[in-house]
Design an enzyme around this catalytic site. Structure first.
Site, PDB file in Angstrom:
ATOM      1  N   GLY A 140       0.752  -1.270   0.034  1.00 43.35           N
ATOM      2  CA  GLY A 140       0.001  -0.027  -0.057  1.00 43.35           C
ATOM      3  C   GLY A 140       0.814   1.175  -0.072  1.00 43.35           C
ATOM      4  N   SER A 196       5.913  -1.569  -2.285  1.00 44.45           N
ATOM      5  CA  SER A 196       6.159  -2.464  -3.256  1.00 44.45           C
ATOM      6  C   SER A 196       5.040  -2.086  -4.213  1.00 44.45           C
ATOM      7  CB  SER A 196       5.836  -4.042  -2.782  1.00 44.45           C
ATOM      8  OG  SER A 196       4.927  -4.139  -1.869  1.00 44.45           O
TER       9      SER A 196
END
Length: 200
Positions: free
Chosen positions: A32, A106
């Site tokens: 996130g 990520s």
């Protein structure tokens, strides 16, 4: 060089370690935007698992960037290498019989797919902490968005670099609609069956 690397055959297996710990081992990957609540939720999930006697370890962006990956920048290439190293580290920990919680932005789908291939699908739980950019900027816990808007930080995900949201995560948490406690309950309910050993 690779042809000279010959793996040694050790007698204690991942199954042996899982049996000793009395639970399965796998990777929970929290993805996130920065400030979405990944680390906060992962921290409380780990506390709940610890109470149940589950052997855990948290890998977090800040502790990894200060240590094993302190040679990497935030360029797209280095972000990919950052995630690859973390996945390989997590894979060793899963092999050691631990439940690993990894909280990283990520932002690229291909990198998250690579994590899954490294630890194997069966050992991978993708948790999307879905918090809008507006809300993350409002929180701006680390002051990063303010710096990014001022041009002081380059390649800031959500501002000057993309975030590719998961299309089919195992668990999706909307932090603008649920509390941390509700989010943790949702995650614990999902992973509880996964913790059980096959012969139980």
């Amino acid at each position: 060089m690779k042809e000279n690397i010959i793996p040694h055959s050790y007698q204690i297996s991942i199954q042996d370690r899982r049996q000793a710990n009395k639970h399965n081992s796998f990777l929970m990957w929290f993805t996130g935007l920065s400030g979405s609540g990944k680390s906060t939720i992962a921290n409380v999930v780990e506390q709940e698992l610890h109470k149940k006697g589950i052997k855990t370890y948290i890998l977090d962006g800040d502790n990894i960037r200060k240590g094993i990956n302190n040679d990497l920048s935030f360029s797209p290439e280095d972000r990919t290498e950052n995630i690859r190293r973390i996945a390989e580290t997590a894979n060793l920990m899963v092999d050691a019989g631990l439940v690993v919680l990894a909280a990283f932005v990520s932002p690229y789908k291909k990198d998250r797919e690579n994590i899954k291939s490294i630890v194997k699908d069966v050992n991978f739980v993708e948790i999307y902490v879905n918090t809008s950019l507006e809300e993350c900027e409002k929180r701006d816990v680390k002051g990063l968005y303010k710096k990014a808007r001022a041009g002081e930080i380059k390649n800031m995900t959500g501002i000057s670099a993309p975030y590719e949201a998961p299309e089919d995560p195992d668990v999706e948490i909307n932090t603008e609609q649920v509390s941390v406690e509700q989010a943790v309950k949702q995650i614990i309910e999902y992973i509880t069956p996964k913790l059980k050993l096959k012969n139980e």
